[in-house]
Motif scaffolding. Structure first.
Motif, PDB file in Angstrom:
ATOM      1  N   UNK A  77       0.821  -1.022   0.120  1.00 19.67           N
ATOM      2  CA  UNK A  77       0.134  -0.091  -0.015  1.00 19.67           C
ATOM      3  C   UNK A  77       0.692   1.291  -0.037  1.00 19.67           C
ATOM      4  N   UNK A  78       2.038   1.287   0.791  1.00 16.72           N
ATOM      5  CA  UNK A  78       2.962   2.440   0.794  1.00 16.72           C
ATOM      6  C   UNK A  78       3.461   2.689  -0.734  1.00 16.72           C
ATOM      7  N   UNK A  79       3.934   1.649  -1.422  1.00 18.78           N
ATOM      8  CA  UNK A  79       4.434   1.571  -2.473  1.00 18.78           C
ATOM      9  C   UNK A  79       3.835   1.967  -3.789  1.00 18.78           C
ATOM     10  N   UNK A  80       2.612   1.378  -3.622  1.00 22.55           N
ATOM     11  CA  UNK A  80       1.522   1.300  -4.583  1.00 22.55           C
ATOM     12  C   UNK A  80      -0.098   1.900  -4.109  1.00 22.55           C
ATOM     13  N   UNK A  81      -0.056   3.250  -3.737  1.00 24.39           N
ATOM     14  CA  UNK A  81      -1.185   3.700  -3.129  1.00 24.39           C
ATOM     15  C   UNK A  81      -2.489   3.764  -3.749  1.00 24.39           C
ATOM     16  N   UNK A  82      -2.414   3.710  -5.095  1.00 26.03           N
ATOM     17  CA  UNK A  82      -3.760   3.507  -5.959  1.00 26.03           C
ATOM     18  C   UNK A  82      -4.552   2.175  -5.318  1.00 26.03           C
ATOM     19  N   UNK A  83      -5.639   2.196  -4.674  1.00 25.68           N
ATOM     20  CA  UNK A  83      -6.122   1.321  -3.973  1.00 25.68           C
ATOM     21  C   UNK A  83      -6.883  -0.028  -5.238  1.00 25.68           C
ATOM     22  N   UNK A  84      -6.817   0.435  -6.410  1.00 25.88           N
ATOM     23  CA  UNK A  84      -7.258  -0.250  -7.525  1.00 25.88           C
ATOM     24  C   UNK A  84      -5.926  -1.040  -8.289  1.00 25.88           C
ATOM     25  N   UNK A  85      -4.766  -0.526  -7.893  1.00 22.68           N
ATOM     26  CA  UNK A  85      -3.641  -0.983  -8.612  1.00 22.68           C
ATOM     27  C   UNK A  85      -3.127  -2.337  -7.855  1.00 22.68           C
TER      28      UNK A  85
END
Length: 410
Positions: A77-85
């Motif tokens: 989540x820290x590295x990829x903050x887009x919740x749909x990614x």
């Protein structure tokens, strides 16, 4: 259905202790989505990548994985903050056995990867540690499409691999977005490349297009003639080119192929016997293309798979050998040369689907069968039982026992 619990490696136990001691396990911060029949379609279909933990509360190995999975989700989540990614999700298989059955979960815990709602063939089998799971997710975010900056680069492609090349006017188009989605799903099966704008202009005489470059320098390219913007059509075409009709089964992919849930038609052959493999591939394509999806067509190295051969009362000296593994029993075609008899290989597979092979395995040849050399309806009483279309084999160990024992002896 018998479900197994996976024994943890030292990495799991060590990571669990470290997380608990250092206070790195923070379940309250973890964004793990619990999936059920009401939300699973929406969550997975809207996730670029979803890592799903199929678990059971009573399984202590599932319990040990929970803090590791949660901490890995925090890092993602820290590295990829887009919740749909990137989505981390879990399924309580006791509470939602229908979902577990849908995805053929046979052991706990199982980590499955999904892309845009589609389950990937290869489940996660890496180390059950925070570092390893987080790194796996990072690798899934690497773009599988190599951008071509000069058409001269086409000549340097590795022709020992299957290559899909796209020529597009620009990246911001429905055509390319569909291609990008397909490449992410099939990244383990093909090499993908794309050229854009002026670089691709000479190859876009009739608009954006895809070509497939098969393995080998002498085989001609194939052009996709469907709608590039149509994901389903594009995916079906690319999958057909990237996933061979006849695949090799190894110790590394045996479990993975079994998880596809359909029986095996296997050619056991000596590694250097390419002639038998080519005949098998030709006859499978000629007689059984319509059965694709109902049975897996595979070939295996006789030397490496000595124990499965012993299981069917054969040795490498008997190769090439064709057999069906139904996951309950194994059946052998009496003579490899029979595959060249028109319709013989197809009938062998149809007899599996109809239940004839299984029925004859337990009760002997069907009474309607005729003896060799006797035409149906001659009315003579056979002095001995008619020959079956397969060799009856005694039931024995499961495939995994056999494969694992082979691997230990190599």
């Amino acid at each position: 259905m018998k479900l197994l619990a996976i024994y943890p490696s030292l990495d799991i136990r060590f990571a669990t202790v470290v997380l608990l001691v250092m206070g790195l396990s923070t379940p309250g911060q973890a964004e793990i989505t619990s999936l059920d029949s009401g939300n699973i379609e929406e969550v997975l279909n809207n996730a670029g990548v979803a890592m799903v933990n199929f678990y059971a509360d009573w399984c202590r190995f599932s319990q040990m994985l929970h803090p590791i999975f949660e901490e890995a989700s925090n890092i993602a989540r820290e590295e990829f903050p887009n919740t749909k990614q990137v989505v981390f999700a879990r399924v309580d298989c006791d509470q939602h056995s229908d979902i577990a059955q849908r995805y053929r979960i046979s052991k706990y815990p199982t980590l499955k990867l999904f892309r845009n709602g589609m389950m990937m063939k290869r489940e996660y089998r890496g180390q059950r540690s925070v570092v390893a799971i987080a790194e796996f997710i990072r690798q899934q975010q690497v773009d599988p499409v190599k951008e071509i900056h000069s058409l001269e680069e086409i000549s340097t492609l590795d022709r020992s691999k299957r290559n899909i090349i796209g020529y597009f006017e620009n990246k911001d188009s429905d055509n390319y977005h569909a291609f990008e989605k397909v490449s992410n799903i099939l990244r383990d099966d093909c090499t993908f490349a794309a050229a854009f704008g002026t670089v691709s202009e000479s190859e876009r005489f009739s608009g954006d297009n895809l070509i497939y470059k098969p393995v080998g320098e002498s085989i001609p390219d194939m052009v996709y003639l469907g709608s590039l913007a149509n994901f389903d059509l594009t995916y079906a075409w690319v999958q057909d080119k990237c996933v061979p009709l006849v695949r090799e089964i190894t110790f590394e992919n045996g479990e993975e192929l079994t998880e596809e849930g359909i029986p095996f038609l296997i050619l056991f052959h000596v590694r250097d016997d390419t002639e038998s493999l080519e005949k098998f591939q030709h006859e499978v394509a000629r007689q059984l293309i319509g059965e694709k999806g109902s049975i897996n067509f595979l070939h295996a190295d006789c030397e490496k798979f000595r124990h499965p051969l012993l299981h069917i009362q054969k040795t490498p000296a008997d190769c090439p050998v064709v057999a069906i593994d139904s996951f309950r029993h194994m059946y052998v075609l009496p003579d490899f040369k029979d595959i060249e008899i028109p319709g013989k290989l197809r009938q062998f597979v149809l007899d599996l689907h109809s239940g004839k092979l299984h029925r004859e395995f337990h009760h002997g040849p069907d009474p309607t069968d005729t003896t060799p050399g006797q035409e149906e309806g001659e009315g003579e009483v056979a002095s001995s039982p008619p020959e079956s279309s397969f060799q009856k084999l005694a039931p024995s160990e499961t495939r995994y026992t056999i494969l694992n024992r082979d691997r230990d002896e190599l």
